[in-house]
Design an enzyme around this catalytic site. Structure first.
Site, PDB file in Angstrom:
ATOM      1  N   VAL A 246      39.423 -19.977 -30.733  1.00  0.00           N
ATOM      2  CA  VAL A 246      40.616 -20.538 -31.357  1.00  0.00           C
ATOM      3  C   VAL A 246      41.850 -19.856 -30.764  1.00  0.00           C
ATOM      4  O   VAL A 246      41.863 -18.631 -30.569  1.00  0.00           O
ATOM      5  CB  VAL A 246      40.597 -20.308 -32.889  1.00  0.00           C
ATOM      6  CG1 VAL A 246      41.736 -21.073 -33.552  1.00  0.00           C
ATOM      7  CG2 VAL A 246      39.254 -20.728 -33.469  1.00  0.00           C
TER       8      VAL A 246
ATOM      9  N   SER B 174      31.598 -17.726 -37.250  1.00  0.00           N
ATOM     10  CA  SER B 174      31.912 -17.907 -35.819  1.00  0.00           C
ATOM     11  C   SER B 174      30.755 -18.572 -35.111  1.00  0.00           C
ATOM     12  O   SER B 174      29.596 -18.427 -35.512  1.00  0.00           O
ATOM     13  CB  SER B 174      32.179 -16.544 -35.171  1.00  0.00           C
ATOM     14  OG  SER B 174      32.264 -16.676 -33.759  1.00  0.00           O
TER      15      SER B 174
ATOM     16  N   ILE C 213      44.268 -17.981 -37.974  1.00  0.00           N
ATOM     17  CA  ILE C 213      43.553 -18.968 -38.793  1.00  0.00           C
ATOM     18  C   ILE C 213      43.905 -18.793 -40.270  1.00  0.00           C
ATOM     19  O   ILE C 213      44.095 -19.779 -40.998  1.00  0.00           O
ATOM     20  CB  ILE C 213      42.026 -18.808 -38.578  1.00  0.00           C
ATOM     21  CG1 ILE C 213      41.644 -19.186 -37.144  1.00  0.00           C
ATOM     22  CG2 ILE C 213      41.246 -19.652 -39.587  1.00  0.00           C
ATOM     23  CD1 ILE C 213      40.221 -18.773 -36.754  1.00  0.00           C
TER      24      ILE C 213
ATOM     25  N   LYS D 241      28.777 -11.588 -37.360  1.00  0.00           N
ATOM     26  CA  LYS D 241      28.949 -12.983 -37.796  1.00  0.00           C
ATOM     27  C   LYS D 241      27.605 -13.628 -38.170  1.00  0.00           C
ATOM     28  O   LYS D 241      27.549 -14.499 -39.042  1.00  0.00           O
ATOM     29  CB  LYS D 241      29.670 -13.779 -36.707  1.00  0.00           C
ATOM     30  CG  LYS D 241      31.127 -13.342 -36.523  1.00  0.00           C
ATOM     31  CD  LYS D 241      31.953 -13.526 -37.802  1.00  0.00           C
ATOM     32  CE  LYS D 241      33.403 -13.153 -37.600  1.00  0.00           C
ATOM     33  NZ  LYS D 241      34.247 -13.415 -38.791  1.00  0.00           N
TER      34      LYS D 241
ATOM     35  N   TYR E 166      29.920  -7.987 -32.407  1.00  0.00           N
ATOM     36  CA  TYR E 166      30.637  -9.067 -33.103  1.00  0.00           C
ATOM     37  C   TYR E 166      29.646 -10.145 -33.567  1.00  0.00           C
ATOM     38  O   TYR E 166      29.721 -10.620 -34.707  1.00  0.00           O
ATOM     39  CB  TYR E 166      31.688  -9.668 -32.161  1.00  0.00           C
ATOM     40  CG  TYR E 166      32.508 -10.771 -32.779  1.00  0.00           C
ATOM     41  CD1 TYR E 166      33.413 -10.493 -33.799  1.00  0.00           C
ATOM     42  CD2 TYR E 166      32.373 -12.094 -32.356  1.00  0.00           C
ATOM     43  CE1 TYR E 166      34.171 -11.504 -34.368  1.00  0.00           C
ATOM     44  CE2 TYR E 166      33.129 -13.104 -32.925  1.00  0.00           C
ATOM     45  CZ  TYR E 166      34.021 -12.805 -33.922  1.00  0.00           C
ATOM     46  OH  TYR E 166      34.765 -13.810 -34.498  1.00  0.00           O
TER      47      TYR E 166
END
Ligand code: NAI
Length: 252
Positions: free
Chosen positions: A178, A132, A18, A149, A145
């Protein structure tokens, strides 16, 4: 389009996925762009690479100052560097919690803190954080994770409030899954990568992974001078995953 002409941008994690797509898009649209990454080798022209680990405050400060010096200031900060973590709340030891939060959350703090003196001198200063879908949806096996985020989303709003009167906008994108080198690495580590890819696709109402180019386009929109009235905004780029409730594909 050259709507970023005259703008200087730094993209963390700009050597892959990204971040690289975003850096290339901003450069295509006229920005002078620096990629801050662990090993920013082999970047396509005209992107400039600056080596820095976002967990090292002194290195970050030196790198951001060098970027501003080289580009003649700083208008746009894309806080995109990040790492993943798999497992429930029982899965990871304290050291791994500290490591992931250090990169994903405190990394944003370090880079933004170093950049703010330059951003305050910009006519259209903006910070865009890559957050995210994990910030807003409970995903299995992503406790650490998701915590990181969720913190990024809250930090985005708090920074937006703190700096709005200084003319610094702070926004975020929340991508779904993604198709980047990161996700390919995750797939390769599973017993059945094809089945895992099918499951990831099926999780998104669009039935496909998001592309890096689509996230880059959203980041560029938020970063552009035309988005001057947009701050404290979190834009989902997730194939509908956050907001939609679909029936199974076979149902009519
Ligand atoms: P990637 O692994 O392709 O690229 C991440 C880049 O960040 C790499 O170039 C890496 O060297 C750099 N990086 C990692 N740790 C660093 C550190 N300590 N200091 C400086 N640079 C560092 O990953 P991808 O998929 O492009 O992810 C970018 C961002 O997007 C991350 O913040 C990730 O959490 C977020 N994201 C990714 C999604 C996905 O499905 N790929 C979905 C939602 C968010």
């Amino acid at each position: 389009m050259d709507d970023f002409s005259g703008c200087a941008a730094v993209v963390t994690g700009g050597a892959s996925g990204i971040g690289l797509a975003t850096a290339q898009l901003l450069a295509d649209r006229g920005a002078r762009v620096a990629c801050l990454d662990l090993r920013p080798d082999g970047l396509p022209s005209p992107l400039l690479g600056f080596a820095a680990d976002v967990t090292d405050d002194a290195t970050v400060r030196r790198a951001v100052a060098a970027v501003a010096d080289t580009l003649g200031g700083l208008d746009i900060v894309i806080n995109n560097a990040g790492i993943g973590a798999v497992g429930s709340v029982e899965a990871n030891p304290d050291a791994e919690w500290h490591r992931v939060l250090d990169v994903n959350v405190v990394g944003i703090v370090r880079v933004t803190r170093a950049a703010l003196p330059y951003l305050r001198r910009s006519a259209h200063a903006v910070v865009v954080n890559t957050c995210s879908i994990a910030a807003t949806a409970g995903l299995p096996e992503r406790a650490l994770y998701s915590a990181s985020k969720g913190a990024v989303q809250s930090l985005t709003l708090a920074m937006a409030a703190d700096h709005v009167r200084e003319g610094v906008r702070v926004v975020a994108v929340n991508p779904g899954t993604v198709d980047t080198p990161w996700v390919r690495r995750l797939l390769d580590a599973t017993a059945d990568p094809a089945a895992e890819l099918a499951a990831l696709r099926a999780r998104q109402p669009t039935g496909r992974l998001v592309s890096s180019a689509e996230v880059a386009a959203a980041i560029a929109y938020l970063a552009s001078p035309q988005a001057g009235a947009t701050t404290g905004t979190v834009l989902a780029v997730d194939g509908g995953m956050h907001g939609l409730r679909m029936r199974p594909p076979t149902a009519t």
